[in-house]
Motif scaffolding. Structure first.
Motif, PDB file in Angstrom:
ATOM      1  N   TRP A  28     -51.405  88.549  37.617  1.00  0.00           N
ATOM      2  CA  TRP A  28     -51.097  87.560  38.647  1.00  0.00           C
ATOM      3  C   TRP A  28     -52.238  87.373  39.642  1.00  0.00           C
ATOM      4  CZ3 TRP A  28     -51.559  91.413  42.020  1.00  0.00           C
ATOM      5  CH2 TRP A  28     -50.919  92.649  41.789  1.00  0.00           C
TER       6      TRP A  28
ATOM      7  N   ARG B  45     -55.196  86.756  38.797  1.00  0.00           N
ATOM      8  CA  ARG B  45     -56.009  85.695  38.202  1.00  0.00           C
ATOM      9  C   ARG B  45     -55.206  84.417  38.013  1.00  0.00           C
ATOM     10  NH1 ARG B  45     -59.435  86.233  32.512  1.00  0.00           N
ATOM     11  NH2 ARG B  45     -60.756  84.399  32.844  1.00  0.00           N
ATOM     12  N   GLU B  46     -53.951  84.550  37.618  1.00  0.00           N
ATOM     13  CA  GLU B  46     -53.095  83.385  37.379  1.00  0.00           C
ATOM     14  C   GLU B  46     -51.671  83.739  37.801  1.00  0.00           C
ATOM     15  OE1 GLU B  46     -51.552  80.268  37.212  1.00  0.00           O
ATOM     16  OE2 GLU B  46     -53.562  80.015  36.354  1.00  0.00           O
ATOM     17  N   THR B  47     -51.246  83.208  38.953  1.00  0.00           N
ATOM     18  CA  THR B  47     -49.943  83.593  39.496  1.00  0.00           C
ATOM     19  C   THR B  47     -48.769  83.036  38.709  1.00  0.00           C
ATOM     20  OG1 THR B  47     -50.099  81.725  41.035  1.00  0.00           O
ATOM     21  CG2 THR B  47     -50.710  83.913  41.878  1.00  0.00           C
TER      22      THR B  47
ATOM     23  N   LYS C  77     -47.718  79.173  42.807  1.00  0.00           N
ATOM     24  CA  LYS C  77     -48.963  78.415  42.920  1.00  0.00           C
ATOM     25  C   LYS C  77     -49.504  78.473  44.350  1.00  0.00           C
ATOM     26  CE  LYS C  77     -48.516  75.034  39.157  1.00  0.00           C
ATOM     27  NZ  LYS C  77     -48.352  73.589  38.828  1.00  0.00           N
TER      28      LYS C  77
ATOM     29  N   ASP D 205     -49.143  80.764  46.445  1.00  0.00           N
ATOM     30  CA  ASP D 205     -49.578  82.125  46.769  1.00  0.00           C
ATOM     31  C   ASP D 205     -50.891  82.522  46.107  1.00  0.00           C
ATOM     32  OD1 ASP D 205     -47.473  82.682  48.414  1.00  0.00           O
ATOM     33  OD2 ASP D 205     -46.298  83.775  46.940  1.00  0.00           O
ATOM     34  N   GLN D 206     -51.408  81.715  45.192  1.00  0.00           N
ATOM     35  CA  GLN D 206     -52.588  82.136  44.433  1.00  0.00           C
ATOM     36  C   GLN D 206     -53.781  82.549  45.301  1.00  0.00           C
ATOM     37  OE1 GLN D 206     -53.185  82.002  40.486  1.00  0.00           O
ATOM     38  NE2 GLN D 206     -54.140  83.643  41.641  1.00  0.00           N
TER      39      GLN D 206
ATOM     40  N   THR E 106     -55.065  86.512  45.175  1.00  0.00           N
ATOM     41  CA  THR E 106     -56.399  86.812  44.633  1.00  0.00           C
ATOM     42  C   THR E 106     -57.275  87.471  45.688  1.00  0.00           C
ATOM     43  OG1 THR E 106     -56.251  84.921  43.120  1.00  0.00           O
ATOM     44  CG2 THR E 106     -58.433  85.848  43.496  1.00  0.00           C
TER      45      THR E 106
ATOM     46  N   TYR F 192     -62.011  88.124  40.111  1.00  0.00           N
ATOM     47  CA  TYR F 192     -61.339  87.909  41.380  1.00  0.00           C
ATOM     48  C   TYR F 192     -62.254  87.541  42.542  1.00  0.00           C
ATOM     49  CZ  TYR F 192     -58.170  90.690  38.513  1.00  0.00           C
ATOM     50  OH  TYR F 192     -57.419  91.175  37.477  1.00  0.00           O
TER      51      TYR F 192
ATOM     52  N   ARG G  19     -63.421  83.112  44.173  1.00  0.00           N
ATOM     53  CA  ARG G  19     -62.913  82.290  45.264  1.00  0.00           C
ATOM     54  C   ARG G  19     -63.747  82.509  46.522  1.00  0.00           C
ATOM     55  NH1 ARG G  19     -58.107  79.840  44.440  1.00  0.00           N
ATOM     56  NH2 ARG G  19     -58.110  79.386  46.669  1.00  0.00           N
TER      57      ARG G  19
END
Length: 573
Positions: free
Chosen positions: A139, A141-143, A216, A218-219, A223, A384, A387
């Motif tokens: 999660w 990387r991809e929630t 989405k 929370d991404q 991260t 990670y 971003r």
């Protein structure tokens, strides 16, 4: 009585790894043989009588309700019902390691039995069964998990005759048979597990759209929290659990991030409550990721492991006011007929003693700690750190490869800015934050904890949040915003001004858990990293306090919402 011995899955080998890999769920669902066996093995575990020791219900119940002894662990040692719960403890990461290995062991056992029944290319299926391990959901990387986990009621597998077959999807939900009488409302109303339930009544359904929107949103927060955990935290107390006092890292613990996922997935459903979270099939996908982060962090901090601490009021099997450490038995997980696994025995970046490994460690010499650390630093930065690099220049010595030089003891605290806010009246009484302002409103601190010239001066802004864990009477979230806050609290998590939060994963029946009773006044700690949000919303050319402090005093707002509660409210300065 004879006890069930936890060995983890057995058999097979992954080339270049000490044991077969646990795969990320997005990759796992593409593996025809493993996915087909996995779905069928889950169905067997689901179909077992709930009183059977290795049924899905009994294994899920180790985490909370119905608060009974599992495989005789503590049956004669406790005067009253209590849980095996180690949340808020230095044992949190290591207790869950043999727990997931137990689930994985039973799962693979059934998969091997299923593979024997294939009449087409049986050796291929036998090999897949031997290699099968519980997948993890990354999660960080991809929630949002793949549809096979959150939205499909049916999935397609290859059956024992070699033909494609559409079957019920066991990853979607677990159906109780029957609902256990120990369950309180609303769980006593629901015949199956739910995520973001539409009501508390028996007609409730999953709200997949709301779940997806929440995850989405929370991404960025998840991260950022994960990256900072892996690169900035270097002590076991700060890493292992959410109890306040992190040693100055200004980053979230593994447990605090874990709590975030539980609350975001549950949304009022079982995953948002420790008493029943273990019954949601996504629980084990989630906890494999928690265990993987333990492995990654251990690779970056090879000399750090479980420290000594107090058991406070204890658990079902841990006496009160005693010292717990890496030799404390991790009950109820037996490793012989007379002893339990402990944290020392559970150590390892690639815990082959439990029969699994992670792809991140493939091809590495596990005796070469420097090589492992260098590789995992690269993995962490690539997965990670992107971003942060895209949003603003991040000093090279603060990324994972240089984490040991970036400890807080090398850095100087600089300034603190305090903002005032009120919690929406509908969501609070005397609950929530442990510190209050002069007017009685709870306090949030936005902290710029560190500044160290490297090539240029760099300021990092973080909101430090302290809350009483049991003040609200269930799981709850402290949500932060930069700018206007929607009047309707139902829109808070999806507001473009929502920048992150701290999430408390709270037992709804603490009176039935000795550990929870003893932590009635426990203050937990969490952090929200603000630089990315400041850059996005304010477009400043620097993070200098002269610019950022007045901005935060003006624009930082927050509120508290109990998980699953839809209420209108306003968050004010």
């Amino acid at each position: 009585m004879s006890h069930f011995i936890i060995t983890g899955p057995v058999g097979s080998q992954t080339e270049g790894a000490p044991a077969p890999n646990r795969l990320e769920i997005n990759d796992f669902v593409k593996e025809e043989e493993m996915f087909s066996l996995y779905i069928q093995a889950l169905e067997i575990m689901y179909g077992s009588k709930q009183e059977d020791l290795i049924s899905f219900f009994q294994i899920g119940g180790i985490h909370g309700l119905p608060y009974i002894a599992w495989s005789g662990a503590g049956a004669e040692d406790s005067a009253e019902p209590a849980g095996y719960c180690t949340h808020g403890s230095v044992l949190f990461p290591t207790w869950h390691r043999p727990y997931v290995a137990l689930f994985e062991q039973v799962l693979q056992k059934h998969a091997a039995e299923i593979a024997e029944k294939y009449t087409v290319d049986r050796p291929r299926w036998q090999k897949a069964a031997a290699e099968l391990r519980q997948p993890f959901w990354d999660w960080a990387r991809e929630t949002v998990p793949p549809p096979e986990v959150i939205s499909l009621d049916k999935v397609t597998i290859t059956a024992s005759d070699g033909q494609k077959k559409e079957v019920d999807n066991p990853l979607r939900r677990y159906r109780f048979h029957p609902i256990d009488p120990s369950f309180p409302e609303p769980y006593s109303n629901w015949s199956a597990t739910l995520r973001h339930p539409t009501s508390e009544g028996s007609d409730a359904e999953d709200n997949v759209q709301d779940l997806t929107k929440t995850l989405k949103a929370d991404q960025p927060d998840i991260t950022s929290k994960t990256y900072n955990l892996l690169t900035r935290v270097h002590t076991w107390p700060a890493f292992s659990n959410h109890t306040a006092g992190d040693g100055g890292s200004s980053s979230n613990s593994l447990e605090a991030i874990h709590d975030h996922i539980h609350d975001s997935v549950g949304g009022g459903g079982q995953m948002g409550d420790p008493t029943v979270a273990g019954f949601d099939p996504i629980f084990f996908l989630h906890h494999c990721q928690v265990d993987r982060l333990l492995a990654l962090w251990s690779a970056l901090n090879p000399s750090v492991w479980v420290n000594s601490s107090s058991s406070e009021d204890g658990t079902y099997t841990i006496p009160p006011d005693t010292t717990i450490d890496q030799t404390t038995p991790l009950t109820p997980f037996w490793n012989t007929q007379s002893t339990f696994w402990n944290s020392f025995q559970s150590a390892g970046v690639s815990p082959s003693q439990f029969g699994y490994s992670y792809p991140d460690f493939n091809g590495l010499n596990l005796q070469d700690k420097n090589a492992i650390r260098e590789r995992i630093a690269q993995v962490v930065n690539e997965l990670y750190g992107h971003r942060l690099r895209k949003t603003f220049p991040f000093p090279s010595s603060l990324v994972a490869a240089g984490a040991p030089q970036a400890t807080t003891k090398d850095l100087s605290p600089i300034t603190t800015a305090t903002t005032l806010a009120t919690i929406p009246h509908a969501l609070t009484t005397e609950q929530g934050l442990s510190e209050k302002n002069a007017d009685g409103t709870p306090k949030v601190e936005s902290v710029a904890p560190v500044s160290k010239p490297i090539s240029t001066e760099y300021w990092e802004w973080t909101a430090r949040i302290h809350v009483k864990k049991y003040a609200v009477g269930g799981s709850f979230s402290v949500l932060l915003f930069l700018g206007a806050v929607p009047e309707n609290a139902a829109d808070w998590r999806t507001s473009p001004n929502y920048v992150g939060g701290h999430h408390a994963f709270v037992n709804s029946m603490p009176q039935r858990c000795a550990n929870c009773i003893g932590q009635g006044d426990l203050v937990i700690e969490g952090f929200v990293h603000l630089n990315e949000a400041i850059a996005e919303h304010a477009h400043f050319e620097s993070f200098d306090p002269a610019v950022v402090s007045p901005y935060l005093a003006r624009e930082l707002h927050w509120g508290v919402m109990k998980v699953g509660v839809i209420a209108s409210g306003m968050c004010h300065m």
